[in-house]
Scaffold this active site. Structure first.
Site: not given
Length: 387
Positions: A154, A203, A333
């Site tokens: 990521n 999603a 995050c």
């Protein structure tokens, strides 16, 4: 003022078609999907199961292998914790380049349940050493082992050599979990071909709503799983609680649309990335790209990560934002805390410490709504900031 959103790896804009489906679902799904005694509940239940079937069809899975969650972090927790509690996992093999929802959960499990943990070594580009992986698996071949490695990193975009991982997992009878959150919607993922035991999805990485995702669990494993959240029988008894119907409907539509035009979307994003690399090299001839992010075949098309020549300044990204550029230094995050000025664990792991005292990492992540003009604005702003 001109603005360019180039942080799609953190979250993507919701498609208009997805919003329409969600709004219609909010208006029409009056009943509780577990209230099958009346038509209101059955109609809502129908939306839930039709969405599950649509998702399964998109990724070539069985509907019963899809367990809805609140997002990727919960899905990772579900898989990792359930593997230890239900499958008797005693050893976990992962890498230090994983998302914190994987690393911190594994750390917690190692403390609470005395699970042994090993980390696969990697080089300065973040490429995993599969000889080291095999050595560790062989050493622990008499322990029930779970391998957890993300499909696409990521932060630096590196694509996992999935075939090699699957080969070694099968050879040493280890379970395989892959966080495919950055991959799905940006590459063609087929669960018949990607023969992992578990996969996790969110999603909002493919133009769907935030706060909804799912865990894929192979049907032969699912029968051994006990409740992860208790108090009801929803999601095959694995995850109790009334399902987020409009979120699930949005997820299903977003995934369906992603797969409908995936080839063209990948081509567009890859072209944007190629153009960005060329333009950045014009203003920074000696530019340093992190990981394999500049390699068009060995990284996910949506992510490009590089070092910008300026001394560390935790306000640097805010300056870019003020000038119209939304990018990040890495995973969102790990940014929302008191230590948000620190460089991510991934970049620290692969980058020379000396360089990090003189340069700042920038993660650019492209989406289907970006155009070349966004890259032009990025380059223009980076030049202004440098001057």
């Amino acid at each position: 003022m001109k603005r360019a959103y180039l942080d799609n790896a953190a979250s993507t804009p919701i498609r208009d078609e997805v919003l329409k489906v969600m709004i219609n679902t909010l208006k029409s799904s009056l009943g509780n999907p577990s209230s099958v005694q009346h038509s209101y509940g059955r109609e809502t239940r129908s939306i839930l199961e039709e969405s599950r079937i649509c998702i399964a069809k998109s990724i070539k899975a069985f509907p019963s292998e899809i367990i809805f969650t609140s997002g990727g972090t919960e899905a990772n927790n579900l898989v990792l914790r359930s593997s230890v509690l239900n499958l008797g996992i005693k050893h976990i093999l992962t890498s230090q380049l994983e998302h914190l929802s994987v690393l911190q959960t594994i750390l917690d499990l190692s403390i609470r349940h005395e699970i042994s943990v090993d980390f696969i070594s990697f080089d300065k580009k973040g490429v995993l050493d599969f000889n080291d992986m095999e050595t560790i698996l062989k050493k622990n071949m008499y322990k029930k082992t779970l391998v957890s490695l993300m499909y696409a990193n990521n932060e630096i975009g590196n694509l996992l050599e999935v075939d090699q991982v699957i080969f070694l997992c099968k050879k040493y009878k280890a379970y395989f979990h892959s966080d495919i959150i950055q991959g799905i919607g940006n590459s063609h993922i087929n669960m018949e071909q990607l023969s992992c035991d578990f996969a996790t999805v969110s999603a909002h990485k493919f133009y769907g709503p935030k706060g909804i995702g799912f865990a894929f669990i192979r049907k032969d494993i699912l029968k051994n799983m006990k409740p992860f959240i208790t108090g009801g029988v929803q999601e095959y008894g694995i995850r109790s609680g009334t399902e987020n119907i409009y979120g699930i409907a949005g997820l299903s539509e977003a995934l369906r649309l992603s797969y409908c035009n995936l080839k063209n979307h990948i081509k567009k994003i890859k072209n944007l990335k190629s153009y960005c690399i060329v333009e950045l090299k014009k203003i920074f001839p000696n530019i340093i790209f992190n990981g394999l992010s500049s390699h068009l075949e060995k990284s996910i098309p949506s992510i490009l990560n590089f070092l910008y020549p300026t001394k560390p300044d935790h306000l640097f990204y805010f300056h870019l934002d003020i000038m119209g550029i939304a990018v990040s230094k890495g995973s969102s995050c790990s940014s929302n805390n008191k230590k948000n000025h620190k460089i991510s664990h991934v970049i620290q792991s692969i980058t020379d410490k000396y360089l990090l005292t003189r340069m700042m990492p920038i993660r650019i992540s492209f989406g289907i709504f970006n155009e070349k003009k966004d890259i032009d604005l990025l380059v223009e702003v980076l030049q202004k900031v440098r001057k």
